[in-house]
Design a protein around this motif. Structure first.
Motif, PDB file in Angstrom:
ATOM      1  N   ASN B  48     -47.654 -35.718   4.835  1.00 26.31           N
ATOM      2  CA  ASN B  48     -48.161 -35.797   3.460  1.00 26.31           C
ATOM      3  C   ASN B  48     -48.787 -34.500   2.979  1.00 26.31           C
ATOM      4  OD1 ASN B  48     -48.338 -38.453   1.863  1.00 26.31           O
ATOM      5  ND2 ASN B  48     -48.391 -39.013   4.025  1.00 26.31           N
ATOM      6  N   GLY B  49     -48.895 -33.534   3.860  1.00 32.84           N
ATOM      7  CA  GLY B  49     -49.513 -32.266   3.493  1.00 32.84           C
ATOM      8  C   GLY B  49     -51.019 -32.329   3.463  1.00 32.84           C
ATOM      9  N   LEU B  50     -51.600 -33.337   4.082  1.00 31.25           N
ATOM     10  CA  LEU B  50     -53.060 -33.466   4.083  1.00 31.25           C
ATOM     11  C   LEU B  50     -53.685 -32.670   5.224  1.00 31.25           C
ATOM     12  CD1 LEU B  50     -53.425 -37.299   3.384  1.00 31.25           C
ATOM     13  CD2 LEU B  50     -53.704 -35.425   1.774  1.00 31.25           C
ATOM     14  N   VAL B  51     -52.967 -32.522   6.304  1.00 31.56           N
ATOM     15  CA  VAL B  51     -53.481 -31.803   7.477  1.00 31.56           C
ATOM     16  C   VAL B  51     -52.483 -30.703   7.835  1.00 31.56           C
ATOM     17  CG1 VAL B  51     -54.029 -32.070   9.941  1.00 31.56           C
ATOM     18  CG2 VAL B  51     -54.739 -33.827   8.330  1.00 31.56           C
ATOM     19  N   ASN B  52     -53.017 -29.518   8.129  1.00 29.19           N
ATOM     20  CA  ASN B  52     -52.138 -28.406   8.521  1.00 29.19           C
ATOM     21  C   ASN B  52     -51.672 -28.583   9.960  1.00 29.19           C
ATOM     22  OD1 ASN B  52     -52.593 -27.286   6.024  1.00 29.19           O
ATOM     23  ND2 ASN B  52     -54.309 -26.032   6.728  1.00 29.19           N
ATOM     24  N   LYS B  70     -46.746 -28.857  -2.492  1.00 32.92           N
ATOM     25  CA  LYS B  70     -47.001 -29.501  -3.775  1.00 32.92           C
ATOM     26  C   LYS B  70     -45.821 -30.403  -4.177  1.00 32.92           C
ATOM     27  CE  LYS B  70     -49.077 -28.272  -8.154  1.00 32.92           C
ATOM     28  NZ  LYS B  70     -49.384 -27.239  -9.120  1.00 32.92           N
ATOM     29  N   LYS B  73     -45.788 -33.471  -1.961  1.00 32.56           N
ATOM     30  CA  LYS B  73     -46.827 -34.436  -2.371  1.00 32.56           C
ATOM     31  C   LYS B  73     -46.383 -35.223  -3.601  1.00 32.56           C
ATOM     32  CE  LYS B  73     -51.046 -32.222  -0.633  1.00 32.56           C
ATOM     33  NZ  LYS B  73     -52.272 -31.541  -1.020  1.00 32.56           N
TER      34      LYS B  73
END
Lengths: 381, 287
Positions: B48-52, B70, B73
Motif C-alpha cells: 500500500n506504500g505505507l511502509v518503506n 502515489k 495508492k
C-alpha cells in the motif's frame, strides 16, 4: 481536501464534551475564583494570627508586651494550643538585664507558608519595637524628669504614616481581576494540549492516519488541518474569559476587568499563543504512545509550564534563578504580553517580540512533529 | 498483476520479510495465511506504500512501488484490522469525509453504502453501531475510491456469524466487479470459502503458494469425512467425532465405522474421500 479535514476536526471537537468543559468552563471558573480570592491579597492589615502566649517571666515588661499583643487587632490571643498558629514564649529575665539580652521564642504550630510567616514577623516586630521604644522612653523620662505622654504614638512606625503609595493615573491601579485574567487566559489556552493530542493519538492508534496516508493525504495536511479549528477554539476561549472578567466578576463584588491596551494587540498575542499551544500538543501527540499517556503528560506539562511561567506564582516573588528559568516557558511570554496589554495599555508594538517568539516556537514544534510523524509512519507507526 | 520480487524488510535485526517473491494474478481473491508476526501486515503495508522496504522490487498493476507510490495508492485500498474511522462522527459523516479526501464520485459513495448495507444506519453515530455494522463501515470506506485492489487485513475479527456471512458475501461480490482482493485471516474456513489462491507465509518467508483446490487435493490426505443425519446416539459411539454430525476416519477403517453406524441405525448423508482442510494443511507446512 483541506476543507474536509477542517470540517472533520471541528465535528470531532464539538462532540468531545469533556474537552469543551475543560477548555471553556474551567478557565472561566478559575478567573472567577481567583479574582474574588485575590481581591484582598494586598490588604495585610486584615490578616490576623491566632497566637498563644506563655509568660515565664511574670515581669512588668512581659505584662506590658502581653497587653500590647492583646490590644493589637492583628493578633487573637488564645489559651488553646490546638487553636493557635504560633506560640510566643516570654522567657524568665526578659528585658531585665540589658547585658544579657534574653530573646523571645516563637514556635510555629500550624503549617504556615513562608510569605504568611513574613507578614507575621513584620507585624510582631512592629509590636516589639513599639514596646522597646516605650521602654527607652520611660527610662529617659526618669532621667530627664519630664514626662512625654504616649511616646510610641508620637513615633512614625506605621507604613501609612511613613509614606504614601499612589499611582500616576487612577486607571493604572491593577485590580485583582487584571492580575488574574491574563494568567488564566494563558493557562486555559494551553489546555488544548489534552484534547488535541488525544484525538491525534486515537487517529494514530486506530490506523486512521495510516488510512488517510494510504489515500494520498499529505502529512503536512494531517498536522496543519488541526491548527485552524484549535485556533478558533482558543480565540473563543479568550473572548469568553474576557467576558467573564468584564461582566461576571463584578457580580461578585469584585472589580471588573479593565482592558487598557488595544484589541489588535490582544488578537495578535492570542493568535501567537494558539500556535504555540497547538505546537506543543502536536509534539506530545506524536511522542506519546497512548491517549492515557498524553492526558497525563499533557496535564502535568500544562501545570509545569504554568508554574515556571508565572501563572501560579507571580514571577517577581520567585528567586532569581527561577525567574531566569521562567523565560523558557512560552506561557511566560504570553503572560508578560497580556500583562503589558492590560496593565501598561500595551499595543502591538509592545507585545510584538513576545508574539514573534510564540509564533516561532509554535512553528518549530509543528515542523518537528511532522518530521517525527513521518519517521513513525514509515516504520508502520 | 502484483509482482513481488526478492522483497526484504528489516526492523532492526529482525527480518519481517526475507527475500520474498510472489505473483498475485489480477481479478482473483488471494488469501495470505500466516501465524501472528509472520509478516502479513508488513507485506500489506508495503504493497500500500505505507511502509518503506529495504530491498527488492514491487510492481502493482505495472506501477513501480518505489517511484509511483502515489499512483499505486490511488488504485488501492486497505481495510485495516482496526476500525479506522471516527467514532464520534455518524456513518454518513465518515463516508462523506473519506469521500471528500479522495474526491470520490457520488456513484462510488452510493455503491459503498449499498454493497455494505449501510442505508438504514447512515445517520447513526459510529460509536453506537454493533461490531458487525462497524466492520461494514470500515469496509465501505475502502470502496470509496473505486479501487482496483483491496487489501483486507483480518476484517471479520470480533464479528457475529451472521454479519460475518454478509461481509464474506460482499467480498465475493468484489471479484465480480473485477476488483483484485488480497485477504488475510486467521479463520481458515473464510479463506477456503473466499479464495482462489493462497500463499502461506512463515517468519517472513513464502512457504507455499498454490491454487486452493490444489492445496486441498486428494494427494495430501487419505482421510475420509462422513456426514450423518442428526442423531443423539452418534456422540456415544467409538468414532472420531469432529463436530455434531461429522465423523473423521481413514479409508482403511471406513468399513468398520460404517458397520458401527449401521448397527446403531444412524444414517449416512454423505462421504468425502481424501479430504483435508486448510487448517490441517497450514499446521503441517508451518510445523
Amino acid at each position: 481536501m483541506f476543507q474536509a479535514m477542517i470540517k472533520k476536526e471541528f465535528l470531532l471537537l464539538i462532540r468531545d464534551r469533556q474537552a469543551l468543559i475543560a477548555l471553556f468552563i474551567m478557565p472561566a471558573i478559575f478567573i472567577l475564583i481567583m479574582s474574588v480570592a485575590l481581591r484582598d491579597q494586598f490588604k495585610q492589615e486584615q490578616i490576623s494570627f491566632n497566637i498563644m502566649v506563655l509568660d515565664q517571666a511574670h515581669s512588668s515588661n512581659s505584662k506590658k508586651l502581653y497587653k500590647s499583643l492583646l490590644e493589637n487587632k492583628s493578633f487573637h490571643l488564645t489559651n488553646e494550643s490546638s487553636q493557635a498558629a504560633l506560640k510566643i514564649i516570654i522567657p524568665k529575665g526578659y528585658l531585665q538585664n540589658p547585658k544579657t539580652h534574653t530573646k523571645l521564642q516563637v514556635v510555629v504550630l500550624d503549617a504556615l507558608k513562608g510569605d504568611i510567616l513574613e507578614i507575621f514577623k513584620a507585624k510582631f516586630t512592629k509590636v516589639l519595637l513599639k514596646r522597646e521604644i516605650a521602654s527607652i522612653q520611660d527610662k529617659l523620662n526618669l532621667m530627664l524628669k519630664t514626662k512625654i505622654k504616649n511616646p510610641s504614638q508620637e513615633l512614625l512606625l506605621d507604613a501609612d504614616q511613613l509614606f504614601t503609595l499612589s499611582y500616576q493615573k487612577s486607571d493604572d491601579i491593577p485590580t485583582s481581576t487584571q492580575q488574574s485574567v491574563p494568567s488564566w487566559i494563558v493557562f486555559g489556552m494551553f489546555f488544548v494540549i489534552i484534547p488535541m493530542s488525544t484525538v491525534f493519538i486515537n487517529e494514530r492508534k486506530q490506523n486512521t492516519l495510516a488510512r488517510l496516508n494510504s489515500m494520498n493525504t499529505p502529512l503536512w495536511l494531517m498536522i496543519f488541518s488541526k491548527v485552524l479549528p484549535y485556533i478558533v477554539v482558543n480565540q473563543l476561549q479568550v473572548v469568553i474569559m474576557l467576558g467573564v472578567g468584564i461582566f461576571i466578576v463584578p457580580l461578585f463584588d469584585t472589580p471588573a476587568l479593565l482592558i487598557n491596551g488595544t484589541v489588535g494587540a490582544i488578537a495578535l498575542l492570542s493568535l501567537a499563543l494558539s500556535v504555540s499551544a497547538i505546537g506543543v500538543a502536536s509534539l506530545l501527540a506524536v511522542l506519546a504512545s497512548s491517549a492515557e499517556q498524553a492526558t497525563t503528560i499533557g496535564g502535568i506539562l500544562n501545570i509545569l509550564l504554568g508554574a515556571i511561567g508565572g501563572v501560579m506564582v507571580p514571577k517577581f516573588i520567585m528567586p532569581e534563578a527561577m525567574q531566569k528559568l521562567s523565560q523558557i516557558s512560552p506561557m511566560s511570554w504570553g503572560l508578560d504580553g497580556f500583562l503589558d496589554i492590560f496593565l501598561k495599555a500595551g499595543d502591538i508594538s509592545m507585545i510584538f517580540t513576545n508574539a514573534l517568539m510564540l509564533f516561532a516556537f509554535g512553528l518549530i514544534t509543528l515542523i518537528i512533529s511532522m518530521i517525527i510523524l513521518q519517521i513513525r509512519m514509515n516504520k508502520g507507526l | 498483476m502484483i509482482k513481488i520480487d526478492s522483497l526484504t524488510k528489516k526492523y532492526g535485526d529482525f527480518y519481517a520479510l526475507k527475500d520474498f517473491s510472489l505473483e498475485i494474478p489480477e481479478g482473483t481473491i488471494f488469501g495470505l495465511l500466516g501465524v501472528n508476526g509472520a509478516g502479513k501486515t508488513t507485506l500489506l503495508s508495503i504493497l500500500n506504500g505505507l511502509v518503506n522496504f529495504d530491498s527488492g522490487s514491487v510492481e502493482v498493476f505495472s506501477y513501480d512501488l518505489k517511484t509511483q507510490k502515489k499512483e499505486i495508492k490511488a488504485i488501492s485500498s486497505i481495510i485495516p484490522q482496526n476500525l479506522a474511522f471516527y467514532e464520534q462522527l455518524s456513518v454518513k459523516e465518515n463516508l462523506d469525509f473519506f469521500a471528500s479526501i479522495q474526491k470520490s464520485s457520488q456513484d462510488s459513495l452510493q455503491r459503498s453504502i449499498e454493497v455494505n448495507s449501510l442505508k438504514e444506519i447512515l445517520h447513526q453515530k459510529a460509536s453506537t453501531l454493533s461490531g458487525g455494522q462497524k466492520r461494514r463501515l470500515n469496509i465501505a470506506i475502502g470502496l470509496l475510491n473505486n479501487p482496483k485492489i483491496i487489501y483486507f487485513d483480518e476484517p471479520t475479527v470480533g464479528v457475529d456469524p451472521r454479519s460475518r456471512g454478509e461481509i464474506l458475501d460482499s467480498i465475493k461480490s468484489y471479484k465480480e466487479m473485477g476488483i483484485t482482493v488480497i485477504y488475510t485471516s486467521h479463520y481458515m474456513h473464510e479463506i477456503e470459502y473466499l479464495c482462489d489462491e493462497v500463499a502461506i507465509i512463515n517468519q517472513g518467508e513464502l512457504i507455499k503458494h498454490d491454487k486452493l483446490d490444489n492445496l486441498l487435493s486428494n494427494r495430501v490426505s487419505d482421510k475420509v469425512l462422513i456426514e450423518t443425519i442428526a442423531n443423539a446416539k452418534t456422540a456415544s459411539l467409538k468414532v472420531k467425532l469432529l463436530e455434531k454430525n461429522f465423523i473423521e476416519t481413514t479409508q482403511e477403517k471406513l468399513c468398520e465405522v460404517l458397520n458401527i453406524l449401521d448397527e446403531n441405525a444412524i444414517f449416512v448423508k454423505q462421504i468425502k474421500y481424501g479430504t483435508t482442510d486448510l487448517e490441517n494443511y497450514f499446521l503441517k507446512v508451518t510445523e
